[in-house]
Design an enzyme around this catalytic site. Structure first.
Site, PDB file in Angstrom:
ATOM      1  N   ARG A 269       0.815  -1.934   0.348  1.00 16.79           N
ATOM      2  CA  ARG A 269      -0.429   0.610   0.143  1.00 16.79           C
ATOM      3  C   ARG A 269       0.913   0.632  -0.164  1.00 16.79           C
ATOM      4  NH1 ARG A 269      -3.900  -1.192   4.652  1.00 16.79           N
ATOM      5  NH2 ARG A 269      -2.768  -2.821   5.550  1.00 16.79           N
TER       6      ARG A 269
ATOM      7  N   GLY B 115       3.483 -15.908   7.200  1.00 19.94           N
ATOM      8  CA  GLY B 115       3.156 -14.977   8.146  1.00 19.94           C
ATOM      9  C   GLY B 115       3.967 -14.800   9.469  1.00 19.94           C
ATOM     10  N   THR B 116       2.742 -13.752  10.434  1.00 19.66           N
ATOM     11  CA  THR B 116       4.136 -13.366  11.403  1.00 19.66           C
ATOM     12  C   THR B 116       5.308 -15.097  11.888  1.00 19.66           C
ATOM     13  OG1 THR B 116       2.634 -13.306  12.545  1.00 19.66           O
ATOM     14  CG2 THR B 116       3.027 -11.693  11.768  1.00 19.66           C
TER      15      THR B 116
ATOM     16  N   GLY C 198       8.999  -3.951  12.655  1.00 20.97           N
ATOM     17  CA  GLY C 198      10.189  -2.536  11.248  1.00 20.97           C
ATOM     18  C   GLY C 198       8.916  -1.613  10.817  1.00 20.97           C
TER      19      GLY C 198
ATOM     20  N   TYR D   2      30.986  33.329  -5.144  1.00 15.59           N
ATOM     21  CA  TYR D   2      31.339  32.771  -4.675  1.00 15.59           C
ATOM     22  C   TYR D   2      32.120  31.965  -4.774  1.00 15.59           C
ATOM     23  CZ  TYR D   2      31.304  27.371  -6.884  1.00 15.59           C
ATOM     24  OH  TYR D   2      31.484  26.673  -6.885  1.00 15.59           O
TER      25      TYR D   2
ATOM     26  N   SER E 218      36.539  44.257  -4.474  1.00 11.10           N
ATOM     27  CA  SER E 218      34.559  44.243  -5.439  1.00 11.10           C
ATOM     28  C   SER E 218      35.282  43.664  -7.072  1.00 11.10           C
ATOM     29  CB  SER E 218      34.049  45.127  -5.524  1.00 11.10           C
ATOM     30  OG  SER E 218      33.852  45.690  -4.204  1.00 11.10           O
TER      31      SER E 218
ATOM     32  N   ALA F 151      40.068  45.786  -7.235  1.00  6.75           N
ATOM     33  CA  ALA F 151      38.894  45.693  -7.519  1.00  6.75           C
ATOM     34  C   ALA F 151      38.319  45.485  -9.107  1.00  6.75           C
ATOM     35  CB  ALA F 151      37.620  47.242  -6.863  1.00  6.75           C
TER      36      ALA F 151
END
Ligand code: UD1
Ligand code: CA
Length: 470
Positions: free
Chosen positions: A18, A85-86, A109, A372, A411, A429
């Site tokens: 499901r 089965g369990t 789980g 960056y 800059s 700059a």
């Protein structure tokens, strides 16, 4: 009360149809960890000397995931080849527990919300009863689908009947089996051998051991709130369990001295550590192995994954950190993006629209705007001007940019790697730096400025003369 050795069996073989997923159900994440992490972790925290995960569907993937989550723990795996089965699933763990004597905890789980406190209570009930089996029961106003607890006239448990095998009268019972047990090892293996698939589903029902236990001694039960024992069968239930766990995690942090300005929008993964006097703004998400120090502020909308933030640092709103290590008393953001391999030493400032990757900035260095820095080793007390870019990629390989201490990058400069700028050097700059810059030097690579007096005014007149009448 005597306490015995503890082992645990965690059933993880199911497919989880499901979920409508290619991924095994127990590997679906809940607050950053796969579902199966939770029962395994709870069993270990109770002191289980051995935990056996029974795997089947996508067994290799489940094994790999749990092994990487618990590399040092006494966790082993058993394969249940067919889902019979369990009872068959638990029997698959027997070989891995050869020689074990004591209490065997049986967990699912896909049941993640059980607390260690509840499991401790179950173990206490098991030991107190001196019996062979203790189990968790719940009251469900709508018990459809669950096994019902059958009790005798004195209230003693006599067995469990599955929904599909139940009479109308039994279906009306509202006390259900949560599927969580502690069983004496010797009793358990013997009882599993006696199971037969004579039932509506043709399975080996683990629940049939309850009637066997009732025959040899009292079965102890503890009543637990259904929100704790709820499993996950589809993604809607996964979301519901996540809400409960998220609120529980947030509450634990609030109680330990962390301020959450808006708990309802705060997402903190299981295992994240946060120091006291730290404040998280609205819509903050802390994922994976994230560790936040004391007295930190994480601003609204920030998302941190596998990252560390040192004491007294301030991460301003809308910053994204991924595998980044931020030292103490740093200022990050707003709108900073620290990518994997970022390391900021004490007192570093990384401002708005700054992106870093594999970059180490030593103490006191500032990159305050629009920059960056990738594949960069940057010394202490440097000033990285707005718009600085490390050109780390030549189209094929990445190269390193190295800055000494006290460097000033003007800059809008580009540092074309591999390149080194020495201590105290100054880059003017707007420079494109392709050669190493010695310590204390000035590097300037832009064209010299030209000024033509009156040029602009003359040009406007020429253009006005050419303008057509319309
Ligand atoms: C089981 C109990 C039921 C209880 C309910 C609680 C049985 C027979 N019934 O029913 O009394 O009320 O849990 O949720 O035990 N699994 C395997 N291998 C198998 C079968 C199951 O690993 O062969 C695993 C599943 O993946 C799941 C868990 O065991 O995690 C429970 O199995 P499931 O088939 O869902 O049991 P229920 O029918 O819900
Ligand atoms: Ca189930």
């Amino acid at each position: 009360m005597t306490t015995q050795a503890i082992a645990a069996v965690v059933l993880c073989a199911g497919k989880g149809t499901r979920m409508k997923s290619d991924r095994a159900k127990v590997l679906h994440p809940l607050l950053g960890r796969p579902l199966a992490y939770y029962p395994v972790s709870r069993a270990l925290s109770l002191g289980a000397q051995s935990v056996v995960a029974v795997v089947g569907h996508q067994g290799a993937e489940v094994t790999r995931s749990l092994t990487s989550l618990f590399p040092q723990e006494p966790l082993s795996f058993a394969t249940q080849a067919q889902q019979r089965g369990t009872g068959d699933a638990v029997a698959a763990a027997r070989g891995a527990l050869t020689g074990f004597q004591g209490a065997v905890l049986i967990l699912y789980g896909d049941v993640p919300l059980l607390t260690s406190e509840t499991l401790k209570r179950l173990l206490d009930a098991f030991h107190a009863s001196k019996g062979v089996l203790a189990m968790i029961t719940c009251r469900q106003s709508n018990p459809t689908g669950y096994g019902r607890i059958l009790r005798g006239p004195a209230g003693q448990v006599t067995g469990v009947v599955e929904e599909k095998d139940a009479t109308a009268q039994q279906k009306a019972l509202t006390e259900i089996n949560a599927g969580i047990y502690v069983a004496d090892a010797r009793f358990l293996w013997g009882a599993l051998e006696k199971l037969t698939p004579q039932n509506a589903q043709g399975e080996l029902y683990l629940t049939d051991i309850v009637a066997q236990a009732a025959g040899v001694g009292a079965v102890a039960t503890i009543d637990v709130d259904a929100t704790e024992t709820a499993g996950v069968n589809d993604r809607a239930e996964l979301a519901e369990r996540a809400e409960v766990l998220r609120a529980r995690i947030n509450l634990a942090h609030l109680r330990s001295g962390v301020t959450l300005l808006h708990p309802a929008s705060t997402f903190i993964d299981e295992g994240v550590e946060i120091g006291p006097e730290t404040t998280l703004g609205p819509n903050v998400s802390l994922h994976g192995a994230t560790n936040i120090g004391a007295g930190v502020t994480i601003g609204q909308g920030s998302v941190l994954t596998n990252s560390t933030v040192g004491d007294g640092s301030d991460v301003k709103p809308y910053s994204v950190l991924d595998e980044a290590v931020v030292g103490p008393r740093c200022h990050v953001g707003p709108f900073a993006r620290l990518r994997p391999g970022t390391r900021l030493d004490e007192g570093v400032h990384v401002g708005n629209f700054v992106e870093t990757k594999k970059a180490h900035l030593r103490h006191g260095t500032k990159a305050s705007h629009l920059t960056y820095l990738g594949d960069a080793e940057i010394g202490s007390n440097c000033n990285i001007g707005a718009g600085t870019i490390t050109c780390n990629y030549d189209g094929v390989n990445k190269h390193l940019t190295t800055l000494g201490n006290d460097v000033f990058i003007g800059s809008d400069s580009q540092l074309v790697a591999p390149v080194t700028v020495g201590d105290g050097a100054f880059v003017a700059a707007g420079s494109t730096i392709t050669e190493d810059v010695p310590a204390q030097a000035l590097a300037m690579s832009r064209a010299p400025q030209v000024v033509k007096e009156g040029w602009a005014e003359r040009r406007r007149k020429v253009l006005a003369g050419l303008k057509k009448d319309t």
